[in-house]
Enzyme design. Structure first.
Site, PDB file in Angstrom:
ATOM      1  N   GLY A  12      27.823  32.371  42.161  1.00  0.00           N
ATOM      2  CA  GLY A  12      27.186  31.396  41.103  1.00  0.00           C
ATOM      3  C   GLY A  12      25.800  31.028  41.613  1.00  0.00           C
ATOM      4  N   SER A  13      24.964  31.741  42.183  1.00  0.00           N
ATOM      5  CA  SER A  13      23.782  31.270  42.607  1.00  0.00           C
ATOM      6  C   SER A  13      22.859  31.169  41.271  1.00  0.00           C
ATOM      7  CB  SER A  13      22.990  32.303  43.678  1.00  0.00           C
ATOM      8  OG  SER A  13      22.590  33.324  43.115  1.00  0.00           O
ATOM      9  N   ASN A  14      22.974  32.027  40.344  1.00  0.00           N
ATOM     10  CA  ASN A  14      22.356  31.753  39.099  1.00  0.00           C
ATOM     11  C   ASN A  14      22.790  30.209  38.311  1.00  0.00           C
ATOM     12  OD1 ASN A  14      20.464  34.107  38.209  1.00  0.00           O
ATOM     13  ND2 ASN A  14      22.235  35.101  39.160  1.00  0.00           N
ATOM     14  N   ARG A  65      42.864  41.773  26.183  1.00  0.00           N
ATOM     15  CA  ARG A  65      41.267  41.249  26.143  1.00  0.00           C
ATOM     16  C   ARG A  65      40.788  40.286  25.177  1.00  0.00           C
ATOM     17  NH1 ARG A  65      38.120  46.582  28.609  1.00  0.00           N
ATOM     18  NH2 ARG A  65      40.168  47.677  28.223  1.00  0.00           N
ATOM     19  N   ARG A  91      32.617  40.841  33.299  1.00  0.00           N
ATOM     20  CA  ARG A  91      33.654  41.540  32.455  1.00  0.00           C
ATOM     21  C   ARG A  91      32.767  41.799  31.428  1.00  0.00           C
ATOM     22  NH1 ARG A  91      39.128  40.639  33.286  1.00  0.00           N
ATOM     23  NH2 ARG A  91      39.507  39.715  35.363  1.00  0.00           N
ATOM     24  N   VAL A  92      33.095  42.867  30.532  1.00  0.00           N
ATOM     25  CA  VAL A  92      32.299  43.219  29.373  1.00  0.00           C
ATOM     26  C   VAL A  92      33.059  42.228  28.127  1.00  0.00           C
ATOM     27  CG1 VAL A  92      31.981  44.986  27.571  1.00  0.00           C
ATOM     28  CG2 VAL A  92      31.916  45.459  29.795  1.00  0.00           C
ATOM     29  N   HIS A 109      20.903  40.525  34.195  1.00  0.00           N
ATOM     30  CA  HIS A 109      21.226  41.798  34.839  1.00  0.00           C
ATOM     31  C   HIS A 109      20.227  42.193  35.865  1.00  0.00           C
ATOM     32  CE1 HIS A 109      22.913  45.871  35.112  1.00  0.00           C
ATOM     33  NE2 HIS A 109      21.997  46.397  34.975  1.00  0.00           N
ATOM     34  N   ASP A 141      25.792  41.711  23.208  1.00  0.00           N
ATOM     35  CA  ASP A 141      26.439  42.220  22.218  1.00  0.00           C
ATOM     36  C   ASP A 141      27.658  42.848  22.691  1.00  0.00           C
ATOM     37  OD1 ASP A 141      25.452  44.632  23.255  1.00  0.00           O
ATOM     38  OD2 ASP A 141      24.147  45.071  21.596  1.00  0.00           O
ATOM     39  N   GLU A 174      15.724  36.496  39.336  1.00  0.00           N
ATOM     40  CA  GLU A 174      16.765  35.893  38.574  1.00  0.00           C
ATOM     41  C   GLU A 174      16.726  34.440  38.478  1.00  0.00           C
ATOM     42  OE1 GLU A 174      20.568  37.581  39.206  1.00  0.00           O
ATOM     43  OE2 GLU A 174      19.910  39.637  40.145  1.00  0.00           O
TER      44      GLU A 174
HETATM   45  C1  GRF Z   1      23.440  38.538  39.909  1.00  0.00           C
HETATM   46  O1  GRF Z   1      22.999  39.778  40.510  1.00  0.00           O
HETATM   47  C2  GRF Z   1      23.492  39.076  38.362  1.00  0.00           C
HETATM   48  O2  GRF Z   1      22.449  39.496  38.136  1.00  0.00           O
HETATM   49  C3  GRF Z   1      24.628  39.913  38.336  1.00  0.00           C
HETATM   50  O3  GRF Z   1      25.519  39.180  38.958  1.00  0.00           O
HETATM   51  C4  GRF Z   1      25.002  38.739  40.176  1.00  0.00           C
HETATM   52  C5  GRF Z   1      25.490  37.238  40.087  1.00  0.00           C
HETATM   53  O4  GRF Z   1      25.136  36.356  41.227  1.00  0.00           O
HETATM   54  N1  GRF Z   1      25.042  39.756  36.904  1.00  0.00           N
HETATM   55  P1  GRF Z   1      25.535  35.021  41.280  1.00  0.00           P
HETATM   56  O5  GRF Z   1      26.939  34.996  41.217  1.00  0.00           O
HETATM   57  O6  GRF Z   1      24.576  34.498  40.221  1.00  0.00           O
HETATM   58  O7  GRF Z   1      24.952  34.541  42.767  1.00  0.00           O
END
Ligand code: GRF
Length: 216
Positions: A12-14, A65, A91-92, A109, A141, A174
């Site tokens: 969850g760093s994003n 799903r 997950r997709v 991504h 999508d 990111e």
């Molecule tokens: C990141 O590298 C993101 O691009 C990918 O999964 C990773 C998630 O990292 N989709 P975080 O959980 O946000 O730290």
């Protein structure tokens, strides 16, 4: 104020980068709900620390799903979520969620799509011998990392890079471009035309292609 719902599976760093921008008042948004598919996701600790509502939904308790994603969509709708953020959600996403939020789901991504989709985008870039990689924020999508691209940032791949060192370099970007894409959305500046995402009043130097000039 834009209401966000965040889906995460792990660290969850994003998610944290988005929380930080909101708390610094650089992003006019609120996180209404964090949903995880993993009860041990560290993202849950981050939610607790910032008094954000969180919910674990066990995929195994869903009949299919589609059913799992219908549950997620219902939870998000019930909290008035307007934009769904996939922040390391492994997950997709299936139709019931996509149909509930058309062009209102964003993913990050760790590669320059359409190169290296799927898992381990950073390792794929190292193994391929690419000289430049990066990260992509895109609308979601039904495909795997195939939706319209919103912002990309490029980073060099150095000769002695490992998956870890490249991942770290990409991750720092990111954390910049994901909040930036959300901010553009919150300001009503994103328009999806087919595969293209037009950004209103963005600096002219094709700045959304390589390392966009983020606002301080
Ligand atoms: C990141 O590298 C993101 O691009 C990918 O999964 C990773 C998630 O990292 N989709 P975080 O959980 O946000 O730290």
């Amino acid at each position: 104020m834009l209401k966000l719902g965040v889906l995460a599976s792990g660290r969850g760093s994003n998610f944290q980068a988005i929380i930080d921008e909101i708390e610094k008042k650089k992003l006019q948004a609120s996180v209404e709900l964090l949903i995880t598919d993993n009860p041990d996701a560290y993202a849950i600790e981050r939610a607790k620390k910032h008094n954000i509502r969180h919910l674990y939904i066990n995929p195994k308790e869903s009949a299919s799903r589609d059913d799992f994603f219908k549950k997620i969509a219902d939870e998000l709708k019930s909290k008035g979520v307007e934009l769904v953020i996939l922040a390391g959600f492994m997950r997709v996403v299936k139709k019931p969620l996509i149909d509930a939020f058309p062009n209102r789901i964003m993913n990050i991504h760790p590669a320059l799509l359409p190169a290296f989709p799927g898992l381990h985008g950073q390792k794929q870039a190292v193994d391929y011998g690419a000289k430049i990689s990066g990260c992509t924020v895109h609308f979601v999508d039904e495909g795997m990392d195939t939706g319209p691209v919103i912002i990309q940032a490029a980073v060099p791949v150095l000769p002695d890079d490992t998956e870890d060192t490249l991942s770290e370099r990409i991750l720092s970007f990111e954390h910049k471009i994901f909040p930036e894409a959300i901010r553009l959305f919150s300001e009503g500046r994103l328009e999806v035309k087919g595969r293209k995402v037009l950004i209103k009043d963005y600096p002219a130097i094709s700045s959304n292609i390589v390392n966009p000039p983020y606002r301080a």
